[in-house]
Design a protein around this motif. Structure first.
Motif, mmCIF file in Angstrom:
data_model
loop_
_atom_site.group_PDB
_atom_site.id
_atom_site.type_symbol
_atom_site.label_atom_id
_atom_site.label_comp_id
_atom_site.label_asym_id
_atom_site.label_seq_id
_atom_site.Cartn_x
_atom_site.Cartn_y
_atom_site.Cartn_z
ATOM 1 N N ARG A 34 -4.325 0.987 -1.996
ATOM 2 C CA ARG A 34 -4.206 1.913 -1.062
ATOM 3 C C ARG A 34 -5.103 1.325 0.269
ATOM 4 O O ARG A 34 -5.054 1.726 1.236
ATOM 5 C CB ARG A 34 -4.915 3.321 -1.146
ATOM 6 C CG ARG A 34 -4.006 4.155 -2.266
ATOM 7 C CD ARG A 34 -4.943 5.089 -2.753
ATOM 8 N NE ARG A 34 -3.953 6.148 -3.598
ATOM 9 C CZ ARG A 34 -3.566 5.856 -4.617
ATOM 10 N NH1 ARG A 34 -3.884 4.670 -5.279
ATOM 11 N NH2 ARG A 34 -2.843 6.580 -5.351
ATOM 12 N N ASP A 35 -5.770 0.113 0.086
ATOM 13 C CA ASP A 35 -6.325 -0.382 1.223
ATOM 14 C C ASP A 35 -6.355 -1.828 1.139
ATOM 15 O O ASP A 35 -6.990 -2.696 1.665
ATOM 16 C CB ASP A 35 -7.977 -0.019 1.249
ATOM 17 C CG ASP A 35 -8.476 -0.652 0.119
ATOM 18 O OD1 ASP A 35 -7.970 -0.885 -1.025
ATOM 19 O OD2 ASP A 35 -9.841 -0.866 0.024
ATOM 20 N N ASP B 152 -7.667 10.856 -0.620
ATOM 21 C CA ASP B 152 -7.913 9.356 -0.481
ATOM 22 C C ASP B 152 -7.740 8.957 1.209
ATOM 23 O O ASP B 152 -8.199 7.840 1.464
ATOM 24 C CB ASP B 152 -6.365 8.871 -1.172
ATOM 25 C CG ASP B 152 -6.544 8.483 -2.711
ATOM 26 O OD1 ASP B 152 -7.529 9.042 -2.982
ATOM 27 O OD2 ASP B 152 -5.322 8.528 -3.236
ATOM 28 N N SER B 153 -7.030 9.830 1.976
ATOM 29 C CA SER B 153 -6.921 9.567 3.385
ATOM 30 C C SER B 153 -8.096 9.912 4.240
ATOM 31 O O SER B 153 -8.419 9.553 5.291
ATOM 32 C CB SER B 153 -5.542 10.185 3.861
ATOM 33 O OG SER B 153 -5.644 11.618 3.990
ATOM 34 N N ASP C 67 -3.557 13.148 -1.838
ATOM 35 C CA ASP C 67 -3.473 12.319 -0.506
ATOM 36 C C ASP C 67 -4.629 12.574 0.359
ATOM 37 O O ASP C 67 -5.234 11.768 1.139
ATOM 38 C CB ASP C 67 -2.155 12.922 -0.008
ATOM 39 C CG ASP C 67 -0.918 12.390 -0.816
ATOM 40 O OD1 ASP C 67 -0.971 11.355 -1.536
ATOM 41 O OD2 ASP C 67 0.026 12.683 -0.480
ATOM 42 N N LEU D 58 -7.083 5.657 2.956
ATOM 43 C CA LEU D 58 -5.619 5.237 2.703
ATOM 44 C C LEU D 58 -4.993 5.571 4.153
ATOM 45 O O LEU D 58 -4.653 6.550 4.706
ATOM 46 C CB LEU D 58 -4.655 6.281 1.808
ATOM 47 C CG LEU D 58 -3.262 6.340 1.872
ATOM 48 C CD1 LEU D 58 -2.666 5.088 1.100
ATOM 49 C CD2 LEU D 58 -2.629 7.756 1.023
ATOM 50 N N ASP E 199 0.914 -1.273 0.089
ATOM 51 C CA ASP E 199 -0.143 0.087 0.127
ATOM 52 C C ASP E 199 0.927 1.155 0.034
ATOM 53 O O ASP E 199 2.023 1.114 0.305
ATOM 54 C CB ASP E 199 -0.978 0.023 1.381
ATOM 55 C CG ASP E 199 -1.968 -0.961 1.345
ATOM 56 O OD1 ASP E 199 -2.655 -1.021 0.056
ATOM 57 O OD2 ASP E 199 -2.116 -1.777 2.027
ATOM 58 N N PRO F 159 0.746 5.849 -0.987
ATOM 59 C CA PRO F 159 -0.036 6.861 -1.745
ATOM 60 C C PRO F 159 0.588 6.918 -3.279
ATOM 61 O O PRO F 159 1.447 6.087 -3.676
ATOM 62 C CB PRO F 159 0.416 8.310 -1.169
ATOM 63 C CG PRO F 159 2.084 7.677 -0.540
ATOM 64 C CD PRO F 159 1.618 6.461 -0.103
#
Length: 213
Positions: free
Chosen positions: A115-116, A171-172, A168, A179, A11, A13
């Motif tokens: 990412r997961d 996604d987070s 980022d 993420l 995983d 970014p």
């Protein structure tokens, strides 16, 4: 005794080097490789080509995804970078693609990047890595990936860094499968490491983990 297929989760970014590592690690270990980010890019491309906003409901396009969609050569462009992040934030899209990812590794094992992967898709993966680098390093890598040796001016670089940081954040901060580094994932920062050095570190970790099991 049945031996469970080896599953390795990678995983991190965008443009941190996780795809480069995952592909090389899969080749080194003789395992299949799955780039899950490509699934979301392909969904975003289907949305864009249909004249739809990737921020809208993309579940129908996710369910209709075909192998040919993954083979397109226009999936790694800025428009699709943003679109992939938007469709990936949708729970219905992630649900539509989740089983496809799990089935891929169920029989033979695999190296899977995304990412997961270590937190949602394969929370019981045998080995987990979280690959990262600074936004500036990642922006330069993404530019080189897309444009080769074409020079990148300072203003364009700053814009690219801003887009990396924005992605980022998207996604987070998404509610579904954000993420995040899994607690048991090995962190590798790649700013000052070559691809070969990253691969060596990963192979050492896999060997140690497998020796314990």
């Amino acid at each position: 005794m049945t031996v469970r297929p080896l599953v390795i989760a990678v995983d991190g970014p965008a443009a941190a080097g996780k795809g480069t590592l995952a592909k090389a690690l899969a080749a080194k270990l003789g395992l299949p490789y799955l780039d899950t980010g490509l699934l979301y890019r392909a969904v975003a491309r289907r949305m864009v080509n249909a004249g739809l906003d990737p921020a809208g409901d993309a579940s129908t396009e996710a369910q209709a995804l075909q192998q040919a969609d993954l083979a397109r050569t226009d999936l790694r462009v800025p428009e699709i970078d943003r679109g992939a992040s938007l469709v990936a934030a949708q729970p219905a899209v992630r649900a539509a693609l989740l089983e496809r990812q799990r089935v891929f590794a169920s029989e033979t094992g695999a190296v899977v990047d995304g990412r997961d992967i270590g937190t949602v898709v394969f929370p019981d993966a045998d080995v987990k890595f979280f690959i990262t680098a600074s936004p500036r390093t990642r922006a330069l890598r993404r530019h080189h990936q897309v444009h080769g040796g074409t020079p990148l001016g300072e203003a364009a670089l700053e814009a690219a860094v801003a887009e990396i940081v924005a992605r980022d954040e998207r996604d987070s901060s998404r509610e579904t499968a954000p993420l995040v580094q899994a607690p048991d994932a090995i962190l590798i920062e790649t700013d000052t490491l070559s691809a070969a050095e990253v691969l060596d570190k990963a192979c050492e970790t896999v060997a140690l983990r497998c020796a314990r099991n």
